[in-house]
Design an enzyme around this catalytic site. Structure first.
Site, PDB file in Angstrom:
ATOM      1  N   LYS A 179      34.955 116.925  92.055  1.00 45.49           N
ATOM      2  CA  LYS A 179      34.153 117.887  92.826  1.00 45.49           C
ATOM      3  C   LYS A 179      33.902 119.131  91.977  1.00 45.49           C
ATOM      4  CE  LYS A 179      35.436 114.941  96.039  1.00 45.49           C
ATOM      5  NZ  LYS A 179      34.743 113.848  96.616  1.00 45.49           N
TER       6      LYS A 179
HETATM    7  C1  LIG Z   1      35.977 113.160  97.703  1.00 49.27           C
HETATM    8  C2  LIG Z   1      35.537 112.805  99.063  1.00 49.27           C
HETATM    9  C3  LIG Z   1      36.446 112.621 100.110  1.00 49.27           C
HETATM   10  C4  LIG Z   1      37.956 112.599  99.921  1.00 49.27           C
HETATM   11  O1  LIG Z   1      38.488 113.737  99.341  1.00 49.27           O
HETATM   12  P1  LIG Z   1      39.963 113.643  98.679  1.00 49.27           P
HETATM   13  O2  LIG Z   1      40.224 115.061  98.282  1.00 49.27           O
HETATM   14  O3  LIG Z   1      39.847 112.734  97.507  1.00 49.27           O
HETATM   15  O4  LIG Z   1      40.894 113.158  99.709  1.00 49.27           O
HETATM   16  C5  LIG Z   1      35.947 112.358 101.364  1.00 49.27           C
HETATM   17  N1  LIG Z   1      34.638 112.282 101.603  1.00 49.27           N
HETATM   18  C6  LIG Z   1      33.725 112.432 100.620  1.00 49.27           C
HETATM   19  C7  LIG Z   1      32.292 112.351 100.950  1.00 49.27           C
HETATM   20  C8  LIG Z   1      34.148 112.707  99.323  1.00 49.27           C
HETATM   21  O5  LIG Z   1      33.230 112.843  98.360  1.00 49.27           O
END
Ligand SMILES: *Cc1c(COP(=O)(O)O)cnc(C)c1O
Length: 354
Positions: A179
């Site tokens: 992210k």
């Molecule tokens: C990355 C992501 C998640 C999960 O986040 P984590 O921090 O890895 O648990 C959930 N939904 C979407 C759309 C994502 O891109």
């Protein structure tokens, strides 16, 4: 942009360095590794970025989604609408609180949920709307029902002038290394409601409410060490976002004449650019060849009804099409002009249209 090298091209690379190291050193020197001042500082930055009253830091994006559902009191007998094309955690949390995920198809072009397909029943407690890969979803077109935003990839994105992560009853962010802002692992829940924020805070910390525990909770806290990693990135979020927008524009320019569907946001929106996900007809072949050339590409995400946990929930042609065609290209600030040329030239030779 810097010059690239001839080595392999990585899919992602977190924007962390000396500032993060200094901030972590502060925490270690302070002796307070969790529940300290960096948590509140990170929450303040997240609330500011999402233009929302409250933010609660948690241990992952998935934990954020889990607590958002519990804060709304969602459980057995309830239904939650989830897009059929998303990272599976979006639906997993619904199942794990004992509710039923009701899959809704996505627009095969935007890859976001199609609001016209959402059907609300008396059991529908919320729509879990995903801004997939950072592209703002058309939330305002949803029927009148509670919206939880899966804004895991949408920090910095805007829908019609308003910050994603601040558009629903609750918003869920992730700070996973893929992210725009990362803490290694981490996340946050945002909400305009003081009451919902208090419920999330309590559930994050075993269920404590001052010196009583009226109901059991979890340990979903994010340590000060990890908050320290995220803080410098949050402070330069505008800069990180602008760099990604420039990279997206540089890709778009190179892919313009190829049979490749390039990602974009709706008119008037700002894309969050969590990932750069194109669509091509012969995706599997392209993915394999890119990897063979040292270009670390990846699929987009998953069509849930094709996973064991969610098969038999219906037919979702938009999600199936997105799943078969989506291709995430290398996307991070260490990519140079030559790297982008290399990816575009490889695509030019590989992509076919039918
Ligand atoms: C990355 C992501 C998640 C999960 O986040 P984590 O921090 O890895 O648990 C959930 N939904 C979407 C759309 C994502 O891109």
């Amino acid at each position: 942009m810097v010059q690239g090298t001839d080595a392999g091209i990585r899919l992602a690379w977190p924007d962390v360095g000396a500032d993060e190291l200094a901030e972590v050193a502060d925490v270690l020197a302070s002796g307070q590794l969790t529940m300290g001042p960096k948590v509140a500082e990170l929450e303040g930055e997240v609330a500011r970025a999402c233009e929302v009253e409250h933010a609660v830091a948690v241990s992952s994006g998935t934990a954020a989604l889990h607590l958002a559902l519990l804060a709304l009191g969602i459980g057995p007998g309830d239904e939650v609408v989830v897009p059929a094309y998303t990272f599976p955690a979006t639906a997993n949390v619904v199942t794990l609180v004992g509710a039923r995920p009701v899959l809704v198809d996505v627009d095969p072009e935007t890859m976001n949920l199609d609001p016209a397909k959402v059907e609300v029943t008396p059991r529908t407690k919320a729509v879990l709307a995903v801004h997939l890969f950072g592209r703002p979803a058309p939330l305002e077109q949803l029927p009148d029902v509670s919206v939880i935003e899966d804004a895991a990839g949408a920090l910095g994105a805007r829908r019609a002038g308003r910050a994603c992560g601040g558009l629903g009853a609750l918003g869920c962010l992730s700070f996973h290394p893929r992210k725009i802002v990362t803490t290694g692992e981490g996340g946050a829940v945002t909400t305009p409601s003081a009451e919902l924020a208090e419920r999330v805070r309590s559930l994050r910390h075993h269920g404590w409410r001052s010196d009583d525990m009226p109901a059991p909770g979890f340990n979903y806290r994010l340590s000060d060490i990890l908050c320290a990693v995220g803080l410098p990135q949050l402070r330069r979020l505008a800069e990180l976002h602008a760099a990604r927008a420039r990279l997206a524009a540089a890709y778009e320019e190179r892919l313009r004449d190829l049979p490749v569907l390039a990602p974009r946001a709706d008119e008037g929106d700002v894309h969050g650019w969590q990932a750069y996900v194109v669509q091509v007809d012969n995706r599997d072949e392209v993915l394999k060849s890119l990897r063979a050339q040292g270009v670390e590409a990846q699929i987009g995400t998953y069509a849930l009804h094709r996973l064991g946990a969610y098969n038999g929930l219906g037919s979702f042609p938009g999600a199936a099409r997105a799943f078969e065609r989506a291709l995430a290209l290398p996307f991070h600030s260490r990519l140079g002009e030559r790297d982008l040329d290399r990816v575009a030239e490889a695509l030019d030779k590989l992509v076919t249209s039918h």
